[in-house]
Write a protein that holds these residues in place. Structure first.
Motif, PDB file in Angstrom:
ATOM      1  N   GLY A   1      11.084 -11.539  -9.876  1.00 16.41           N
ATOM      2  CA  GLY A   1       9.913 -11.119  -9.103  1.00 16.41           C
ATOM      3  C   GLY A   1      10.253 -10.572  -7.732  1.00 16.41           C
ATOM      4  N   ALA A   2      11.265 -11.149  -7.073  1.00 17.13           N
ATOM      5  CA  ALA A   2      11.641 -10.692  -5.729  1.00 17.13           C
ATOM      6  C   ALA A   2      13.151 -10.610  -5.659  1.00 17.13           C
ATOM      7  N   PRO A   3      13.738  -9.698  -6.448  1.00 14.69           N
ATOM      8  CA  PRO A   3      15.188  -9.711  -6.640  1.00 14.69           C
ATOM      9  C   PRO A   3      15.984  -9.418  -5.385  1.00 14.69           C
ATOM     10  N   ARG A   4      15.360  -8.843  -4.378  1.00 14.88           N
ATOM     11  CA  ARG A   4      16.140  -8.455  -3.205  1.00 14.88           C
ATOM     12  C   ARG A   4      16.229  -9.565  -2.167  1.00 14.88           C
ATOM     13  N   ALA A   5      15.402 -10.557  -2.293  1.00 17.78           N
ATOM     14  CA  ALA A   5      15.455 -11.638  -1.310  1.00 17.78           C
ATOM     15  C   ALA A   5      16.286 -12.779  -1.871  1.00 17.78           C
ATOM     16  N   ASN A   6      17.086 -13.385  -1.031  1.00 14.28           N
ATOM     17  CA  ASN A   6      17.945 -14.453  -1.500  1.00 14.28           C
ATOM     18  C   ASN A   6      17.844 -15.634  -0.541  1.00 14.28           C
ATOM     19  N   ASP A   7      17.545 -16.793  -1.059  1.00 11.83           N
ATOM     20  CA  ASP A   7      17.472 -17.994  -0.232  1.00 11.83           C
ATOM     21  C   ASP A   7      17.995 -19.138  -1.085  1.00 11.83           C
ATOM     22  N   PRO A   8      19.246 -19.515  -0.873  1.00 14.07           N
ATOM     23  CA  PRO A   8      19.857 -20.531  -1.743  1.00 14.07           C
ATOM     24  C   PRO A   8      19.084 -21.849  -1.710  1.00 14.07           C
ATOM     25  N   SER A   9      18.294 -22.096  -0.644  1.00  9.53           N
ATOM     26  CA  SER A   9      17.591 -23.370  -0.595  1.00  9.53           C
ATOM     27  C   SER A   9      16.211 -23.315  -1.249  1.00  9.53           C
ATOM     28  N   SER A  10      15.804 -22.161  -1.793  1.00 10.68           N
ATOM     29  CA  SER A  10      14.579 -22.115  -2.599  1.00 10.68           C
ATOM     30  C   SER A  10      14.961 -22.163  -4.077  1.00 10.68           C
ATOM     31  N   GLU A  11      14.352 -23.084  -4.817  1.00 10.24           N
ATOM     32  CA  GLU A  11      14.607 -23.139  -6.261  1.00 10.24           C
ATOM     33  C   GLU A  11      13.703 -22.094  -6.910  1.00 10.24           C
ATOM     34  N   GLY A  12      14.297 -21.131  -7.588  1.00 15.04           N
ATOM     35  CA  GLY A  12      13.566 -19.924  -7.955  1.00 15.04           C
ATOM     36  C   GLY A  12      12.911 -19.884  -9.325  1.00 15.04           C
ATOM     37  N   ASN A  13      12.968 -20.984 -10.096  1.00 17.93           N
ATOM     38  CA  ASN A  13      12.394 -20.952 -11.435  1.00 17.93           C
ATOM     39  C   ASN A  13      11.006 -21.585 -11.480  1.00 17.93           C
ATOM     40  N   PRO A  14      10.089 -20.959 -12.224  1.00 17.95           N
ATOM     41  CA  PRO A  14       8.793 -21.610 -12.429  1.00 17.95           C
ATOM     42  C   PRO A  14       8.931 -22.670 -13.527  1.00 17.95           C
ATOM     43  N   ASP A  15       8.811 -23.922 -13.174  1.00 15.96           N
ATOM     44  CA  ASP A  15       8.988 -25.005 -14.137  1.00 15.96           C
ATOM     45  C   ASP A  15       7.645 -25.673 -14.454  1.00 15.96           C
ATOM     46  N   ARG A  16       7.543 -26.172 -15.696  1.00 13.93           N
ATOM     47  CA  ARG A  16       6.404 -26.993 -16.126  1.00 13.93           C
ATOM     48  C   ARG A  16       5.042 -26.323 -15.878  1.00 13.93           C
ATOM     49  N   VAL A  17       4.969 -25.033 -16.138  1.00 17.02           N
ATOM     50  CA  VAL A  17       3.667 -24.351 -16.100  1.00 17.02           C
ATOM     51  C   VAL A  17       2.880 -24.801 -17.329  1.00 17.02           C
ATOM     52  N   VAL A  18       1.574 -25.067 -17.155  1.00 17.77           N
ATOM     53  CA  VAL A  18       0.737 -25.517 -18.272  1.00 17.77           C
ATOM     54  C   VAL A  18      -0.417 -24.532 -18.438  1.00 17.77           C
ATOM     55  N   ILE A  19      -0.498 -23.907 -19.610  1.00 19.59           N
ATOM     56  CA  ILE A  19      -1.618 -22.991 -19.867  1.00 19.59           C
ATOM     57  C   ILE A  19      -2.557 -23.678 -20.851  1.00 19.59           C
ATOM     58  N   LEU A  20      -3.747 -24.013 -20.404  1.00 26.63           N
ATOM     59  CA  LEU A  20      -4.743 -24.654 -21.266  1.00 26.63           C
ATOM     60  C   LEU A  20      -5.652 -23.559 -21.822  1.00 26.63           C
ATOM     61  N   ASP A  21      -6.881 -23.893 -22.174  1.00 24.99           N
ATOM     62  CA  ASP A  21      -7.752 -22.897 -22.785  1.00 24.99           C
ATOM     63  C   ASP A  21      -8.244 -21.889 -21.757  1.00 24.99           C
ATOM     64  N   ASN A  22      -8.099 -20.633 -22.079  1.00 24.39           N
ATOM     65  CA  ASN A  22      -8.616 -19.559 -21.236  1.00 24.39           C
ATOM     66  C   ASN A  22      -9.202 -18.493 -22.137  1.00 24.39           C
ATOM     67  N   ILE A  23     -10.201 -17.787 -21.624  1.00 19.04           N
ATOM     68  CA  ILE A  23     -10.719 -16.624 -22.359  1.00 19.04           C
ATOM     69  C   ILE A  23      -9.934 -15.406 -21.897  1.00 19.04           C
ATOM     70  N   MET A  24      -9.227 -14.764 -22.806  1.00 22.95           N
ATOM     71  CA  MET A  24      -8.430 -13.607 -22.419  1.00 22.95           C
ATOM     72  C   MET A  24      -8.613 -12.500 -23.453  1.00 22.95           C
ATOM     73  N   PHE A  25      -9.072 -11.350 -23.000  1.00 25.95           N
ATOM     74  CA  PHE A  25      -9.049 -10.181 -23.868  1.00 25.95           C
ATOM     75  C   PHE A  25      -9.024  -8.924 -23.019  1.00 25.95           C
ATOM     76  N   ASP A  26      -8.711  -7.825 -23.638  1.00 23.37           N
ATOM     77  CA  ASP A  26      -8.772  -6.538 -22.964  1.00 23.37           C
ATOM     78  C   ASP A  26      -7.757  -6.417 -21.819  1.00 23.37           C
ATOM     79  N   ASN A  27      -6.717  -7.259 -21.822  1.00 24.81           N
ATOM     80  CA  ASN A  27      -5.671  -7.138 -20.806  1.00 24.81           C
ATOM     81  C   ASN A  27      -4.550  -6.230 -21.310  1.00 24.81           C
TER      82      ASN A  27
END
Lengths: 395, 502
Positions: free
Chosen positions: B320-346
């Motif tokens: 997402g932000a390949p040009r910025a580097n900060d070794p003290s930021s952990e850069g992975n999105p962990d444990r995202v939870v997607i529950l019920d959503n209405i999604m169409f036409d995307n």
């Protein structure tokens, strides 16, 4: 006046009596104790605890610690400071700090480049080392250095002990070697006495070690605290401390147009991060790659640690190699366009807060007014009148 | 020609009629404005003790005075006059100013009459409309337009309420609390902001509820913040609708525990007009929800439609932000939870990398949900119903809803101070007085034991001296007044010094 002199004379009487009592009780106790040579009180800003350690105390301690970074607004806690040194370690560090015996040719002390009369900097664009070596960067102030987690402009040292070995043992700065420094200090009887007094847990006659020298200087440097400026009075709630121009300057400083406070975050006026802002070098000097080198990271090309702005009025010229003579020129840099001073052919990752805020001359003048409110040298330590080495304090 | 023409007669009678209506309205039509309701403050419902969310355990009342500001006067002057607990009421009119609030517990309430709002107009010359650093600030019912920086910006104020404001083109951000803990941002309408309309930056425990954000680069952005609930908002026609980010290089390094629930995230296809170099300048148009490097984000019961790139994008910092580097930021999105959503036409018109990647899948459309890069432990409740890319590693969600979490705000107000009176005295003595006074030695001023002798058993006498020093001793320089200390600190330090033993 009469009442005063009565109080005074009665106090003198009491003091005399106490002194006699101490002398007398000293006589009855068995063994000989050397007269203390080092200050047994903590410097201002520190409280002596029952373990003979100096603990930092100031009005920012009244605010709850919400994040360990010590960043926020007016009433926010500071980052953690290095404290817990003994008064004797701090005072011994003060002697060492001003003593040119620490350098190879005994002409340069720490205070040569970190002069208390020049905001613990040296007033030069880039500092000058042994044999008039012209260095690459300016000397940063040591005020509030005990709060910093990264040291040097390029952040390559994490502790003061690690940091000071840079200049001490650089051929271009103080030119010394660890072996020669240890030998020099051990050859001075006064220092042997003082180290024995400061480091009580070891054999009195044991030789002085390098880590003791480093610890004492660290103790002294960490005691350099400046938190009683006009700004601080305002921050703690006395709004009369700043005049109208200075308040307008504060509001420019913290607005999201100028964005100064985003990196120079109160209360320390640094967020202690790296930033690539693309300042110009003085004529003839090539671009300083900054933190790119120690971290071996291309994205940090031209990056420097955000410096604190406390006592900034006292430490001209500005930026890592002193390109700007005045604060007015310095603040002007930030409104002259993103990357405007980056040399051709360089592709620097300029920080996102460097943009084109279009600040007016009036706003820039007010910013300078505000920066002047960050000055406080009320806890400046005394330069020793005499040094253990017998040399003259070099500042 | 003395006879008036019929046309003039008609015109004359129209003018008379209009004048009559005007006079009538002026004298008889004025609305009584003595029915302005008091603003409601944060309600603490003791979350966790009981699920009965209608039971209010405590909320702060107004105990101060009401200061009225009418057109022609200055809101800032009212703030200067105000004391903690006061309410400032601002009546309709134009106010072109920067209002800064470095005090605690000040409430500012706009009074809207006949659809006329109190309007702060920055005229594209003034930086920010409201800047606050105090705790317990409430700002409601203002129209804020044409500033250069922010509509409302907070720096480290806790327990804030920002509500019912109508904010148009206030520069970089509309509503931007920074370093704040425990806040409520609700029922605001924001548009034409060149970064995030609502930007929760380096904060904790903030609810963002019932706002409408449109025609901005980013609708609502939760950045380097923890414990945030974004619910019942209508985010439409932005470049990106709802964002949860870590921006590298900031002093606070994490984003986690964020819920996006019951929002409308619709048609976020606006051209990106973010400033070069800003993080959001890299957000592709057509982004519904974007999770970058944030952990423990739950996406539940949103209606996510018509976003032309993707409905939900989940990426790591390297992507997402390949040009910025900060070794003290952990850069992975962990444990995202997607529950019920209405999604169409995307995904009707994907751009950039997502378009390229989807073409390798022989698909010219962007997916409902797109995940790319690192991250572990993410789950989804019903993967089959959406068009997805990169969700192979997603397991089945372990929860079905978040109804046990009615709010992320703290169960009681964040206390303003953490020290007792004695501690305050100690901090003041060592932090201020010790520069000149110490036990047993002469510094600049007399030794502490002499101060004790002079003011023995008389702390008020010492306070008086602190406020207004008189040079009592020739051998010492006169003390500068220390009247900048708060009354509380002065008495605390006087008592502390008098009780101090060497």
């Amino acid at each position: 006046m009469k009442k005063n002199s009565i109080i005074k004379s009665s106090l003198y009487g009491v003091t005399l009596f106490l002194m006699l009592l101490v002398l007398y009780s000293g006589k009855v106790s068995s063994s000989y104790t050397p007269i203390p040579l080092l200050n047994c009180n903590c410097p201002p800003g520190f409280k002596l605890n029952t373990d003979n350690k100096c603990i930092s105390k100031n009005l920012y301690n009244q605010y709850a610690v919400r994040n360990n970074a010590g960043v926020g607004g007016l009433k926010s806690a500071l980052p953690e400071i290095r404290d817990g040194f003994t008064p004797q370690e701090i005072d011994l560090g003060r002697y060492l700090f001003f003593d040119p015996v620490l350098s190879a040719d005994q002409t340069i002390s720490c205070a040569t480049c970190h002069d208390p009369n020049k905001g613990f900097s040296d007033g030069l664009a880039v500092s000058q080392g042994i044999d008039k070596h012209k260095l690459k960067r300016g000397a940063p102030t040591l005020w509030n250095v005990g709060y910093l987690k990264k040291l040097f402009w390029d952040g390559r040292a994490l502790t003061l002990e690690e940091q000071m070995q840079g200049p001490l043992f650089s051929e271009e700065e103080m030119g010394n070697t660890p072996e020669n420094l240890i030998k020099t200090i051990n050859d001075i009887e006064n220092y042997r006495k003082l180290f024995a007094e400061a480091f009580v847990d070891r054999n009195k006659n044991a030789p002085i070690e390098l880590n003791e020298i480093l610890k004492a200087i660290t103790a002294f440097q960490s005691s350099l605290v400046s938190l009683n400026s006009k700004y601080d009075q305002y921050a703690h709630g006395f709004h009369g401390a700043l005049n109208q121009n200075e308040i307008e300057g504060l509001n420019v400083f913290r607005s999201f147009v100028a964005r100064c406070a985003e990196c120079h975050t109160p209360p320390l006026f640094t967020n202690q991060q790296f930033a690539v802002i693309g300042t110009p070098e003085p004529d003839g000097l090539p671009l300083d790659p900054g933190a790119e080198v120690p971290f071996n990271d291309k994205t940090l090309r031209g990056a420097f640690k955000v410096p604190s702005l406390r006592n900034i009025e006292k430490t001209a010229p500005y930026m890592h190699s002193g390109k700007f003579e005045t604060l007015r020129e310095t603040v002007q840099f930030y409104t002259d366009g993103r990357g405007h001073a980056v040399p051709e052919g360089e592709d620097l990752l300029i920080h996102w807060h460097i943009w084109e805020p279009n600040l007016t001359d009036y706003e820039l003048d007010r910013l300078v007014d505000f920066l002047g409110t960050l000055t406080d040298e009320s806890f400046t330590p005394k330069v020793p009148a005499q040094l253990p080495s017998g040399l003259k304090a070099s500042i | 020609m003395k006879k008036k023409s019929p046309l003039l007669k008609i015109l004359g009678s129209i003018v008379l009629l209009a004048a009559g209506i005007f006079l009538g309205k002026t004298f008889f039509g004025q609305k009584s404005v003595d029915t302005v309701p008091m603003p409601s403050t944060i309600k603490y419902r003791n979350v966790g003790l009981t699920k009965d969310t209608t039971r209010v355990a405590s909320n702060q009342g107004f105990n101060g005075k009401i200061i009225e500001v009418k057109e022609g006067a200055s809101i800032q002057e009212a703030v200067k006059e105000a004391n903690p607990g006061d309410l400032i009421r601002v009546y309709p009119g134009n106010y072109s100013e920067n209002v800064y609030i470095d005090k605690d517990d000040i409430s500012l309430q706009g009074v809207v009459i006949n659809g006329e709002w109190p309007t702060l107009d920055g005229k594209k010359e003034i930086n920010d409309a409201f800047l606050y650093s105090g705790n317990g600030i409430l700002i409601e019912n203002f129209k804020i337009i044409n500033y250069k920086g922010n509509g409302v910006m907070g720096q480290a104020g806790n327990n804030f309420v920002i509500r019912n404001n109508w904010i148009i083109d206030t520069g970089v951000y509309g509503i931007f609390p920074q370093y704040g803990i425990n806040g409520l941002i609700e029922h605001n309408v924001l548009s034409e902001i060149e970064d995030a309309a609502i930007y929760v930056g380096m904060c904790d425990n903030v609810d963002v509820l019932h706002n409408e954000v449109f025609d901005n680069v980013a609708g609502i952005e939760i950045e380097n913040s923890r414990h945030c609930l974004v619910e019942n908002n209508y985010a439409h026609d932005n470049t990106g609708g709802l964002l949860a980010f870590i921006t590298p290089g900031l002093p606070i390094k994490t984003t986690f525990d964020v819920i996006f629930r019951n929002n409308f995230v619709v048609n976020n296809n606006h051209e990106n007009f973010g400033a070069p170099g800003s993080t959001v300048a890299g957000v592709p148009a057509g982004t519904g929800i974007l999770i970058m490097a944030a952990d423990d984000v739950i996406i539940e019961n949103n209606i996510i439609t018509g976003n032309n790139n993707t409905g939900i994008t989940i990426v790591d910092l390297a992507t997402g932000a390949p040009r910025a580097n900060d070794p003290s930021s952990e850069g992975n999105p962990d444990r995202v939870v997607i529950l019920d959503n209405i999604m169409f036409d995307n995904g009707n018109d994907p751009t950039g990398e997502i378009k390229t990647i989807m073409l390798t899948q022989m698909d010219s459309k962007g997916p409902d949900i797109f995940a790319f890069g690192g991250g572990t432990g993410s789950t989804i409740r019903d993967k089959n119903r959406y068009r997805t890319f990169g969700l192979d590693g997603y397991g089945t969600a372990q929860i079905s809803d978040t109804k046990d979490i009615p709010t992320m705000m703290t169960p009681s107000p964040v206390p303003p101070r953490s020290v007792s009176k004695e501690e305050l005295g100690e901090l003041t003595y060592y932090g201020v007085c010790a520069g000149c006074h110490a036990f047993g030695t002469r510094l600049i001023g007399p030794p502490t034991e002499i101060l004790q002798a002079i003011h023995h058993n008389n702390p008020q006498g010492m306070v008086d001296y602190i406020n207004n020093p008189k040079n009592l001793r020739e051998e010492y320089p006169e003390m500068p007044p220390q009247d900048y200390l708060s009354d509380e600190a002065k008495m605390a330090v006087a008592e502390y010094i008098l009780a101090l033993k060497e």
